[in-house]
Motif scaffolding. Structure first.
Motif, short mmCIF file in Angstrom:
data_model
loop_
_atom_site.label_atom_id
_atom_site.label_comp_id
_atom_site.label_asym_id
_atom_site.label_seq_id
_atom_site.Cartn_x
_atom_site.Cartn_y
_atom_site.Cartn_z
N ASN A 49 0.40 4.21 1.00
CA ASN A 49 0.41 4.96 2.27
C ASN A 49 1.36 4.34 3.28
OD1 ASN A 49 -1.31 7.06 1.64
ND2 ASN A 49 -3.15 5.86 2.13
N ASP B 113 -6.90 -8.41 -0.55
CA ASP B 113 -7.77 -9.04 -1.56
C ASP B 113 -7.08 -9.08 -2.93
OD1 ASP B 113 -9.92 -9.92 -0.11
OD2 ASP B 113 -11.07 -8.07 -0.30
N GLY C 109 -7.17 -4.47 3.92
CA GLY C 109 -8.00 -5.46 3.23
C GLY C 109 -7.96 -5.34 1.72
N ILE C 110 -7.77 -4.13 1.21
CA ILE C 110 -7.72 -3.98 -0.25
C ILE C 110 -6.46 -4.63 -0.80
CG2 ILE C 110 -7.43 -2.27 -2.12
CD1 ILE C 110 -9.56 -0.58 -0.82
N LYS D 60 -9.23 -2.86 -6.82
CA LYS D 60 -9.61 -4.24 -6.51
C LYS D 60 -10.58 -4.75 -7.58
CE LYS D 60 -12.09 -5.96 -2.93
NZ LYS D 60 -12.70 -6.02 -1.58
N THR E 265 -2.12 -4.21 7.95
CA THR E 265 -1.75 -2.94 8.59
C THR E 265 -2.94 -2.15 9.14
OG1 THR E 265 -1.86 -1.75 6.50
CG2 THR E 265 0.29 -2.70 7.09
N THR E 266 -4.17 -2.58 8.85
CA THR E 266 -5.32 -1.89 9.46
C THR E 266 -5.85 -2.78 10.58
OG1 THR E 266 -6.89 -2.96 7.97
CG2 THR E 266 -6.04 -0.80 7.29
N TYR F 279 1.26 -0.87 13.73
CA TYR F 279 0.73 -0.17 12.55
C TYR F 279 -0.51 0.66 12.90
CZ TYR F 279 3.73 -2.24 9.01
OH TYR F 279 4.81 -2.56 8.25
N THR G 83 -0.90 4.80 13.24
CA THR G 83 -1.13 5.82 12.22
C THR G 83 -2.55 5.76 11.63
OG1 THR G 83 -0.03 4.32 10.68
CG2 THR G 83 1.28 6.15 11.53
N GLU H 104 -10.91 1.07 -3.81
CA GLU H 104 -11.76 -0.04 -4.27
C GLU H 104 -11.62 -0.28 -5.78
OE1 GLU H 104 -13.60 -2.28 -2.63
OE2 GLU H 104 -13.24 -1.44 -0.63
N LYS I 239 -11.02 -15.79 2.43
CA LYS I 239 -11.81 -15.17 1.35
C LYS I 239 -10.93 -14.25 0.49
CE LYS I 239 -16.32 -15.49 3.52
NZ LYS I 239 -17.50 -14.78 4.04
N ASP J 127 0.86 -1.19 0.00
CA ASP J 127 0.00 0.00 0.00
C ASP J 127 0.90 1.25 0.00
OD1 ASP J 127 -1.44 2.21 1.10
OD2 ASP J 127 -2.82 0.86 2.13
N1 NAD Z 1 -11.04 -10.95 2.22
C1 NAD Z 1 -11.73 -10.75 3.32
O1 NAD Z 1 -12.00 -11.65 4.09
C2 NAD Z 1 -12.19 -9.37 3.65
C3 NAD Z 1 -12.86 -9.16 4.86
C4 NAD Z 1 -13.24 -7.87 5.21
C5 NAD Z 1 -12.98 -6.84 4.34
N2 NAD Z 1 -12.36 -7.08 3.15
C6 NAD Z 1 -12.09 -5.99 2.21
O2 NAD Z 1 -11.12 -5.15 2.80
C7 NAD Z 1 -11.26 -3.82 2.30
C8 NAD Z 1 -11.19 -2.85 3.44
O3 NAD Z 1 -9.95 -3.04 4.05
P1 NAD Z 1 -9.37 -2.21 5.27
O4 NAD Z 1 -10.46 -1.52 5.98
O5 NAD Z 1 -8.48 -3.14 6.00
O6 NAD Z 1 -8.45 -1.12 4.64
P2 NAD Z 1 -8.03 -0.62 3.18
O7 NAD Z 1 -7.07 -1.57 2.61
O8 NAD Z 1 -9.27 -0.30 2.43
O9 NAD Z 1 -7.30 0.74 3.56
C9 NAD Z 1 -8.03 1.84 4.08
C10 NAD Z 1 -7.14 3.07 4.10
O10 NAD Z 1 -6.21 2.98 5.18
C11 NAD Z 1 -4.88 3.19 4.70
N3 NAD Z 1 -4.02 2.45 5.61
C12 NAD Z 1 -3.77 1.12 5.66
N4 NAD Z 1 -3.00 0.83 6.73
C13 NAD Z 1 -2.73 2.01 7.35
C14 NAD Z 1 -1.96 2.38 8.50
N5 NAD Z 1 -1.37 1.47 9.27
N6 NAD Z 1 -1.91 3.69 8.81
C15 NAD Z 1 -2.55 4.63 8.09
N7 NAD Z 1 -3.28 4.36 7.00
C16 NAD Z 1 -3.36 3.06 6.63
C17 NAD Z 1 -4.94 2.72 3.27
O11 NAD Z 1 -3.90 3.28 2.50
C18 NAD Z 1 -6.29 3.23 2.85
O12 NAD Z 1 -6.25 4.59 2.55
C19 NAD Z 1 -12.58 -3.80 1.54
O13 NAD Z 1 -12.32 -3.83 0.16
C20 NAD Z 1 -13.26 -5.08 1.98
O14 NAD Z 1 -14.14 -5.59 1.00
C21 NAD Z 1 -11.95 -8.32 2.80
#
Ligand code: NAD
Ligand code: ZN
Length: 360
Positions: free
Chosen positions: A45, A106, A102-103, A73, A126-127, A166, A169, A70, A139, A43
């Motif tokens: 960021n 995936d 999660g992005i 993805k 990282t989230t 992580y 931030t 999105e 998944k 990512d």
């Molecule tokens: N495969 C699965 O089982 C599954 C389950 C739930 C969600 N998802 C998918 O995950 C996605 C959502 O993922 P998400 O919420 O983890 O985040 P994300 O990947 O959508 O990221 C959200 C934002 O946070 C930023 N970011 C990431 N880590 C950071 C950090 N440590 N510090 C600061 N900013 C950071 C990213 O750059 C982005 O701007 C959706 O597309 C959803 O459909 C998948």
């Protein structure tokens, strides 16, 4: 890890078993894991925010950095990555290493599952949402046009490395979203787990050790279900608690409401319907609601149109024919699927909820 003691654990999978390891320094771990020929998908960021720790490793290894949006993805989004990998010499014995939320997960999982009929991949979530939930469970979905998560399969990473630092931030909204998502695991699990969550979730905003133990427990709860029903055919479906309503809220607010916050509203609505149907007393709903309302400020949903909301619910994947297949509440640890008519009664309850139960 040096400062936070967490327990690593294994997950059994029909595809391949895998391990979750808690770590303290991503750079150090990466150095010990990465081999010649592996590619990192990171990512943008994270690359910027953690440059000091990661740039030396990125400079020495092949990597692709992506914007975690999105639109990436999607078929179009993964196409260019696959092209770079094939043209850049990536082979079946090499591994992909995802660093992001999660992005990024995936995208990497989807590519790993199809490229050369499957390659190994590792994940550094990282989230909070990715650490407490999506990193396990196999998944792998990408979006199809405007339709979210419509194309994909099941393909877990070969190993997951969780570094709770992580979270430092993340924005407050993403923090609340992760905690909202986590809550549904604790309610599904049972009264003790719910009480544990209720006692500690507020401290998790400031105390990394508490947050790390909430993450660990959340994954342990999910593990119990995915090991029994990895392909989401029966018992795992209880984790849709809050999600049918939540998905409707996400799409009708054009994703202004983060996933886990939408799910927290969804759980409150599911509990409201559960009270109406006599499944739980008002006291249970109120106890959960007292927790949930902590995630709502700044994320109001009053603008939602009831017709559009009912219509979105009627399209949910879990529906049975014309009936709604909603995950409802009979008490902590007693979350279940209830099939019911999408009739005037139901509509009345939803109208009443939106008119009286939103605080703002
Ligand atoms: N495969 C699965 O089982 C599954 C389950 C739930 C969600 N998802 C998918 O995950 C996605 C959502 O993922 P998400 O919420 O983890 O985040 P994300 O990947 O959508 O990221 C959200 C934002 O946070 C930023 N970011 C990431 N880590 C950071 C950090 N440590 N510090 C600061 N900013 C950071 C990213 O750059 C982005 O701007 C959706 O597309 C959803 O459909 C998948
Ligand atoms: Zn979710």
């Amino acid at each position: 890890m040096e400062d936070i003691q967490m327990n690593n654990f294994q997950i059994k999978s029909h595809i391949h078993d895998y391990e979750v390891e808690f770590i303290g320094d991503t750079g150090e771990t990466l150095k010990s894991v990465i081999k010649e020929g592996d590619w990192i998908i990171i990512d943008n960021n994270i690359k910027k925010l953690y440059a000091e720790n990661l740039i030396p490793i990125l400079n020495e290894n092949k990597h692709i950095s992506i914007d975690a949006v999105e639109a990436r993805k999607s078929y179009q989004g993964v196409e260019s990555i696959i092209k770079v990998l094939i043209e850049g010499g990536f082979r079946k014995n090499h591994r992909l290493i995802a660093i992001g939320g999660g992005i990024t997960q995936d995208i990497t999982a989807f590519i790993s599952s199809i490229l050369y009929r499957g390659v190994y991949w590792f994940f550094f979530p990282t989230t909070l949402l990715a650490q407490c939930d999506s990193c396990i469970g196999s998944k792998t979905s990408i979006n199809f046009g405007e339709y979210k998560n419509q194309v994909g399969g099941f393909y877990p990473p070969n190993k997951i490395f969780i570094n709770p630092h992580y979270i430092d931030t993340l924005s407050e909204g993403e923090m609340k979203s992760g905690l909202g998502e986590m809550l549904h695991y604790y309610i599904v699990s049972g009264p003790e787990d719910f009480q544990f969550y209720k006692k500690y979730f507020k401290s998790a905003f400031t105390d990394k050790e508490i947050l790390a133990s909430l993450i660990e427990r959340s994954l342990q709860i999910k593990k119990r279900y995915i090991e029994k029903d990895e392909f989401d055919r029966n018992i795992r479906q209880v984790f849709n608690y809050g999600h049918s309503f939540g998905h409707a809220i996400e799409s009708l607010t054009h994703y202004r409401i983060p996933h886990g916050i939408a799910v927290s509203y969804g759980m409150d609505i599911a509990n409201y319907i559960s009270v109406k149907l006599g499944f739980i007393p008002e006291s249970v709903r109120n106890e959960v609601r007292k927790v949930i309302i902590n995630f709502w400020s700044g994320y109001e949903i009053n603008e939602i149109n009831i017709d559009a909301f009912i219509k979105a619910l009627s399209k949910d994947k879990k529906n049975v024919g014309k009936q709604l297949g909603l995950i409802l509440n009979k008490g902590y640890g007693k979350i279940f699927k209830n099939v019911m008519d999408n009739n005037e009664h139901f509509r009345g309850w939803i109208e009443e909820y939106f008119a009286k139960e939103l605080l703002f």
